[in-house]
Enzyme design. Structure first.
Site, PDB file in Angstrom:
ATOM      1  N   LYS A 285      -0.789  11.631   5.577  1.00 18.11           N
ATOM      2  CA  LYS A 285      -0.434  10.627   6.585  1.00 18.11           C
ATOM      3  C   LYS A 285       0.181   9.393   5.939  1.00 18.11           C
ATOM      4  O   LYS A 285       1.209   8.882   6.391  1.00 18.11           O
ATOM      5  CB  LYS A 285      -1.689  10.263   7.385  1.00 18.11           C
ATOM      6  CG  LYS A 285      -1.504   9.183   8.439  1.00 18.11           C
ATOM      7  CD  LYS A 285      -1.902   7.796   7.950  1.00 18.11           C
ATOM      8  CE  LYS A 285      -3.368   7.703   7.594  1.00 18.11           C
ATOM      9  NZ  LYS A 285      -3.747   6.319   7.165  1.00 18.11           N
TER      10      LYS A 285
ATOM     11  N   LYS B  24       0.839  -1.209   0.000  1.00 14.76           N
ATOM     12  CA  LYS B  24       0.000   0.000   0.000  1.00 14.76           C
ATOM     13  C   LYS B  24       0.873   1.258   0.000  1.00 14.76           C
ATOM     14  O   LYS B  24       0.540   2.253  -0.660  1.00 14.76           O
ATOM     15  CB  LYS B  24      -0.918   0.007   1.222  1.00 14.76           C
ATOM     16  CG  LYS B  24      -1.811   1.254   1.349  1.00 14.76           C
ATOM     17  CD  LYS B  24      -2.764   1.418   0.167  1.00 14.76           C
ATOM     18  CE  LYS B  24      -3.572   2.720   0.247  1.00 14.76           C
ATOM     19  NZ  LYS B  24      -4.585   2.703   1.326  1.00 14.76           N
TER      20      LYS B  24
END
Length: 300
Positions: free
Chosen positions: A241, A173
């Site tokens: 983030k 990811k």
């Protein structure tokens, strides 16, 4: 009705539609969220509610978490009244959050001490993918355990990839976010360049989206930038983030990510300038401000 009862912890912009898809597929679902409103919506849809992560886990055979960051995952899974406290030997946790790969490995190790299986299974596809059940799911975990939960993954996603041991889902990811964020940012550069050069950004977009640039980022994100539509399907603050985790992990593993470092700073500026709760395409606003506060979408 499916035999597995699923505890779903984290009923946010992604989690709630995913939990509803599980209900639609016949799974009993017990949901928990820090704010009560999404739990009430899940109950109205046919699920059950739980007052704590521990209660959700105690009522379930497998627990899915979908949470905003590493710190929250550690607290919700391992903390007092957390998921781990409600689990029995042989049960499983599927974490569909995007968190730091080393944190995913640590949570896996901690759960293994009580004979609980852990799969890190972050997703890509945004809110629309969550609603439609077409997410790309990147899974780290024991192969046999992943196979045992194929039915759950196939309910939630369309592209399901077992990436390796716990932690590799998050590494995959991170790579995804490095690439996607860079594509969004450089597309924003192109549209601002077109505006400044006196060309119509919408016409430029139509021309290049049909050529070698074609793809999901161009079709989905590019059209939103041209239209000035930054309603969140995935917050800019979440991309910031995610890039922070990716860069931190790249440093730990000794991988060079120079372009990502620049993109990370632009997303930081997006958040700091008050656009963090808009869609990740809002990074174009930082570039627009660099050239005097133009508005690509309106042509001003």
């Amino acid at each position: 009705m499916n035999a597995k009862t699923i505890g779903y912890v984290g009923l946010g912009i992604m989690g709630l539609p995913m939990a509803k898809n599980l209900l639609d597929a016949g799974y009993p679902v017990v949901g928990h969220n820090r704010s009560r409103e999404p739990v009430d919506e899940l109950v109205e849809y046919g699920g059950d509610g739980a007052g704590t992560p521990r209660e959700a886990a105690a009522k379930a055979d497998v627990v899915i978490t979908c949470l905003p960051d590493s710190e929250t995952v550690e607290e919700v899974v391992l903390g007092d009244d957390g998921v781990a406290a409600g689990l029995n030997d042989g049960e499983a946790v599927i974490d569909m959050s995007t968190i730091s790969p080393p944190v995913a490995e640590e949570v896996a190790n901690r759960l293994a001490e009580q004979d609980v299986h852990f799969m890190d299974a972050p997703v890509s596809g945004g809110e629309s993918g969550a609603v439609e059940g077409t997410l790309s799911i990147m899974i780290g975990g024991d192969e046999d355990v992943v196979d045992d939960h194929d039915d759950v993954f196939e309910t939630l996603g369309e592209t399901i990839t077992h990436c390796g041991e716990p932690g590799t889902g998050q590494i995959t990811k991170a790579c995804n976010q490095l690439v996607v964020s860079g594509m969004i940012e450089v597309l924003a550069e192109g549209l601002v360049f077109a505006h400044q050069a006196g060309a119509d950004p919408a016409t430029v977009y139509d021309a290049i989206s049909g050529g070698s640039c074609r793809g999901f980022v161009m079709d989905h994100h590019g059209s939103h930038m041209v239209e000035g539509d930054h309603e969140p399907g995935f917050y800019a603050s979440y991309m910031y983030k995610d890039l922070s985790y990716a860069i931190e992990a790249a440093q730990e593993y000794g991988a060079p990510v120079p372009t990502a470092a620049v993109t990370h700073e632009l997303y930081k500026s997006t958040v700091e300038s008050g656009h963090g709760q808009e869609k990740n395409t809002a990074v174009i606003k930082v570039l627009e401000n660099m050239v005097g506060g133009v508005d690509v979408a309106s042509g001003d």
